[in-house]
Write a protein that holds these residues in place. Structure first.
Motif, PDB file in Angstrom:
ATOM      1  N   ASP A 287      -3.920 -37.271  33.951  1.00 27.90           N
ATOM      2  CA  ASP A 287      -3.628 -37.092  35.189  1.00 27.90           C
ATOM      3  C   ASP A 287      -4.664 -36.280  36.060  1.00 27.90           C
ATOM      4  O   ASP A 287      -4.536 -35.680  37.014  1.00 27.90           O
ATOM      5  N   ASN A 288      -5.942 -36.227  35.397  1.00 23.60           N
ATOM      6  CA  ASN A 288      -7.247 -35.680  35.886  1.00 23.60           C
ATOM      7  C   ASN A 288      -6.996 -34.072  36.020  1.00 23.60           C
ATOM      8  O   ASN A 288      -7.818 -33.494  36.559  1.00 23.60           O
ATOM      9  N   LEU A 289      -6.113 -33.625  34.972  1.00 21.59           N
ATOM     10  CA  LEU A 289      -6.167 -31.971  35.120  1.00 21.59           C
ATOM     11  C   LEU A 289      -6.829 -31.559  33.766  1.00 21.59           C
ATOM     12  O   LEU A 289      -6.698 -32.138  32.739  1.00 21.59           O
ATOM     13  N   LEU A 290      -7.266 -30.103  33.961  1.00 21.66           N
ATOM     14  CA  LEU A 290      -7.822 -29.389  32.990  1.00 21.66           C
ATOM     15  C   LEU A 290      -6.980 -28.108  32.822  1.00 21.66           C
ATOM     16  O   LEU A 290      -6.839 -27.639  33.996  1.00 21.66           O
ATOM     17  N   HIS A 291      -6.411 -27.941  31.608  1.00 19.63           N
ATOM     18  CA  HIS A 291      -5.512 -26.659  31.564  1.00 19.63           C
ATOM     19  C   HIS A 291      -6.244 -25.707  30.519  1.00 19.63           C
ATOM     20  O   HIS A 291      -6.910 -26.094  29.401  1.00 19.63           O
ATOM     21  N   ILE A 292      -6.150 -24.287  30.834  1.00 18.08           N
ATOM     22  CA  ILE A 292      -6.582 -23.364  29.960  1.00 18.08           C
ATOM     23  C   ILE A 292      -5.454 -22.607  29.422  1.00 18.08           C
ATOM     24  O   ILE A 292      -4.650 -22.014  30.512  1.00 18.08           O
ATOM     25  N   TRP A 293      -5.149 -22.577  28.244  1.00 16.87           N
ATOM     26  CA  TRP A 293      -4.063 -21.867  27.800  1.00 16.87           C
ATOM     27  C   TRP A 293      -4.307 -20.631  26.631  1.00 16.87           C
ATOM     28  O   TRP A 293      -5.535 -20.843  26.153  1.00 16.87           O
ATOM     29  N   ASP A 294      -3.689 -19.540  26.933  1.00 14.63           N
ATOM     30  CA  ASP A 294      -4.115 -18.133  26.209  1.00 14.63           C
ATOM     31  C   ASP A 294      -3.019 -18.125  25.066  1.00 14.63           C
ATOM     32  O   ASP A 294      -1.834 -18.214  25.339  1.00 14.63           O
ATOM     33  N   ARG A 295      -3.465 -17.975  23.956  1.00 14.48           N
ATOM     34  CA  ARG A 295      -2.667 -17.624  22.612  1.00 14.48           C
ATOM     35  C   ARG A 295      -1.783 -16.759  22.988  1.00 14.48           C
ATOM     36  O   ARG A 295      -0.577 -16.592  22.253  1.00 14.48           O
ATOM     37  N   SER A 296      -2.226 -15.591  23.614  1.00 16.50           N
ATOM     38  CA  SER A 296      -0.952 -14.579  23.779  1.00 16.50           C
ATOM     39  C   SER A 296      -0.032 -14.733  24.528  1.00 16.50           C
ATOM     40  O   SER A 296       1.012 -13.773  24.528  1.00 16.50           O
ATOM     41  N   MET A 297      -0.258 -15.709  25.577  1.00 14.99           N
ATOM     42  CA  MET A 297       0.857 -16.152  26.262  1.00 14.99           C
ATOM     43  C   MET A 297       1.834 -16.902  25.598  1.00 14.99           C
ATOM     44  O   MET A 297       2.727 -17.407  26.426  1.00 14.99           O
ATOM     45  N   ALA A 298       1.697 -17.314  24.351  1.00 14.40           N
ATOM     46  CA  ALA A 298       2.342 -18.317  23.870  1.00 14.40           C
ATOM     47  C   ALA A 298       4.027 -17.999  23.344  1.00 14.40           C
ATOM     48  O   ALA A 298       4.347 -16.915  23.044  1.00 14.40           O
ATOM     49  N   SER A 299       4.847 -18.674  23.550  1.00 14.68           N
ATOM     50  CA  SER A 299       6.222 -18.466  23.417  1.00 14.68           C
ATOM     51  C   SER A 299       6.884 -19.489  22.530  1.00 14.68           C
ATOM     52  O   SER A 299       6.670 -20.666  22.894  1.00 14.68           O
ATOM     53  N   SER A 300       7.843 -19.104  21.534  1.00 17.19           N
ATOM     54  CA  SER A 300       8.355 -19.879  20.836  1.00 17.19           C
ATOM     55  C   SER A 300       9.994 -20.122  21.526  1.00 17.19           C
ATOM     56  O   SER A 300      10.724 -21.401  20.887  1.00 17.19           O
ATOM     57  N   ASN A 301      10.432 -19.528  22.531  1.00 11.56           N
ATOM     58  CA  ASN A 301      11.452 -19.800  23.129  1.00 11.56           C
ATOM     59  C   ASN A 301      11.246 -20.823  24.546  1.00 11.56           C
ATOM     60  O   ASN A 301      12.516 -21.168  24.477  1.00 11.56           O
ATOM     61  N   ALA A 302      10.311 -20.821  24.960  1.00 13.05           N
ATOM     62  CA  ALA A 302      10.466 -21.578  26.340  1.00 13.05           C
ATOM     63  C   ALA A 302       8.887 -22.092  26.433  1.00 13.05           C
ATOM     64  O   ALA A 302       8.039 -21.527  25.870  1.00 13.05           O
ATOM     65  N   PRO A 303       8.561 -23.110  27.272  1.00  7.49           N
ATOM     66  CA  PRO A 303       7.245 -23.836  27.271  1.00  7.49           C
ATOM     67  C   PRO A 303       6.425 -22.531  27.699  1.00  7.49           C
ATOM     68  O   PRO A 303       6.713 -21.896  28.706  1.00  7.49           O
ATOM     69  N   THR A 304       5.110 -22.584  27.177  1.00  6.59           N
ATOM     70  CA  THR A 304       3.861 -21.732  27.547  1.00  6.59           C
ATOM     71  C   THR A 304       3.537 -22.066  28.921  1.00  6.59           C
ATOM     72  O   THR A 304       3.272 -23.032  29.173  1.00  6.59           O
ATOM     73  N   GLN A 305       3.355 -20.955  29.639  1.00  6.89           N
ATOM     74  CA  GLN A 305       2.570 -21.158  31.037  1.00  6.89           C
ATOM     75  C   GLN A 305       1.092 -21.247  30.652  1.00  6.89           C
ATOM     76  O   GLN A 305       0.614 -20.285  30.105  1.00  6.89           O
ATOM     77  N   TRP A 306       0.521 -21.916  31.415  1.00  7.70           N
ATOM     78  CA  TRP A 306      -0.854 -21.977  31.447  1.00  7.70           C
ATOM     79  C   TRP A 306      -1.602 -20.793  31.905  1.00  7.70           C
ATOM     80  O   TRP A 306      -1.078 -20.215  33.007  1.00  7.70           O
TER      81      TRP A 306
END
Length: 457
Positions: A287-306
């Protein structure tokens, strides 16, 4: 959207008569052929001396009385020594020796006037040092079918079979051939220990294998609904990306392996790379997108926000590479409609630079020992390009592949790069060279802990 699979029936027929990972032997003329002639080096010869030697000897024989005087003979010898005329050879078959430089006077201050020595330029071979056959390799931009493990074993997926090539001795072995309902293999990735390997398949499953014991350990199911085209490890976490646009963290130690889900792409995820610190994950998609995800924002209950959603590329983003000497620097490459290499500050999300390479960017690798970046490309040259960072001046262009160079992997020592292309060849390039060995001062025995105890051998 990038062109996915480009297999032709002609290449399929061609591969039937080829064996995987067999070295291609080129017919070369023996170095001992045509060595019956010695060709003089004209630039190294003294023609005036040659003429003198040929004519004066003849004169001496015709007029022997001229050379009978002792004083004349002594004068002739002194003259010959002065002008270096005591040579016996007229023809020269190699270059003249370098001129002797006069020694530096002792009263000259070397330290005060010695210029700074420039670093010698590294020689980069323009041809691959080894070429192996890779029949049935999938010519698909979105897949990741080549990886080089920390134990110096290279893995490659050819159709539904995964092969292992041991770089230490050049031996080849077959790890697994998956069933038709599961295959073909769509991604492979070595674990950090260099022993275990993850194999992503077309039916959305992921197999974990012990390469030493040649044993299937477990199969990860239920995370994806379509093929798994890209994977990366972060310690015991295996992150997988699929055609269903999902990115999933799998904890391979527990039964319920899905521990986090990243939702941000609308199309297939084709690029995944964890930073060296394991804190940030970069993902690229069709989709031509690049995402940066942070490990500290990861959640097991809901999808993690970029952390960052970057939309500067205008084609699929598959090529990702974290800089080894600057932790928050990420290089990304765009597909055929973009052709750019971009550099990002992943803390702020700022684009630091963008370079138009002129062709599809398929893969990126940083040099671990120098500030250089290697990129592999598609049409029109199907080349590997070495760039100097941050100037992005071209250092070298390596050609040899006849189809787009979709996959690259780096040896554990960082010196050699393997590249695989749609032309069904696997090539090895000595592009990064050997690292400089720093001189280390020997440690004293007192500084070593428990030096007084006997060592266990």
């Amino acid at each position: 959207m990038e062109t996915g699979s480009n297999r032709s029936s002609a290449s399929a027929n061609k591969s039937q008569s080829r064996f995987p990972l067999q070295e291609q032997v080129l017919q070369r003329r023996s170095s001992r052929e045509n060595l019956d002639r010695f060709i003089p080096n004209r630039s190294a010869m003294d023609f005036d001396y040659a003429h003198t030697m040929l004519t004066e000897g003849k004169k001496g024989k015709e007029n022997p009385s001229i050379n009978s005087s002792p004083s004349r003979e002594a004068y002739r010898k002194q003259l010959a020594e002065t002008f270096n005329m005591n040579r016996t050879r007229i023809l020269a078959f190699k270059n003249k020796p370098p001129t002797i430089v006069e020694a530096i006077p002792s009263d000259f201050s070397v330290a005060a006037h010695q210029p700074k020595t420039a670093k010698p330029r590294r020689h980069i071979p323009q041809t691959s040092e080894r070429t192996l056959d890779a029949p049935d390799i999938l010519d698909d931009y979105y897949l990741n079918l080549l990886d080089w493990g920390s134990s110096n074993v290279l893995s490659i997926a050819l159709g539904s079979t995964v092969y292992l090539w041991d770089a230490s001795d050049g031996s080849t072995s077959e790890l697994v051939t998956v069933d038709d309902e599961c295959g073909p293999v769509t991604s492979i990735k070595w674990a950090p220990d260099g022993r275990h390997i993850a194999i992503g398949m077309n039916n959305s499953e992921v197999q974990l294998w012990d390469s030493t014991a040649n044993k299937l350990l477990r199969t990860l199911r239920g995370g994806h609904t379509a093929r798994v085209g890209v994977m990366d490890w972060n310690n015991h976490i295996l992150t997988t990306g699929g055609m269903d646009s999902r990115i999933i963290n799998n904890d391979v130690r527990v039964r319920a392996h899905v521990v986090e889900t990243y939702r941000g792409h609308q199309q297939e995820a084709c690029g995944l790379k964890w930073s060296a610190s394991g804190q940030q994950l970069a993902s690229g998609g069709n989709d031509n997108l690049l995402h940066i995800w942070d490990r500290s924002m990861a959640s097991s209950n809901a999808p993690t926000q970029w952390l960052h959603r970057l939309e500067d590329h205008t084609a699929a983003v598959k090529a990702l590479a974290w800089c080894p000497f600057q932790g928050n620097l990420l290089a990304t490459g765009g597909g055929g409609g973009d052709r750019c290499i971009k550099f990002w500050n992943t803390h702020t999300g700022a684009c630091l630079n963008s370079v138009d390479t002129g062709s599809q960017v398929c893969a990126l690798l940083w040099n671990k020992n120098e500030r250089e970046l290697l990129s592999s490309h598609g049409f029109t040259q199907n080349q590997l390009t070495l760039w100097k960072y941050p100037s992005m001046a071209k250092v070298a262009e390596l050609t040899g592949h006849t189809s787009r160079v979709l996959y690259m992997a780096q040896s554990p020592d960082g010196c050699t790069v393997a590249s695989a292309a749609g032309d069904e060849t696997l090539r090895f390039w000595n592009v990064f060279g050997k690292p400089e060995v720093a001189e280390t001062t020997p440690k004293t025995a007192a500084a070593e802990p428990f030096a007084h105890l006997n060592r266990i051998r």
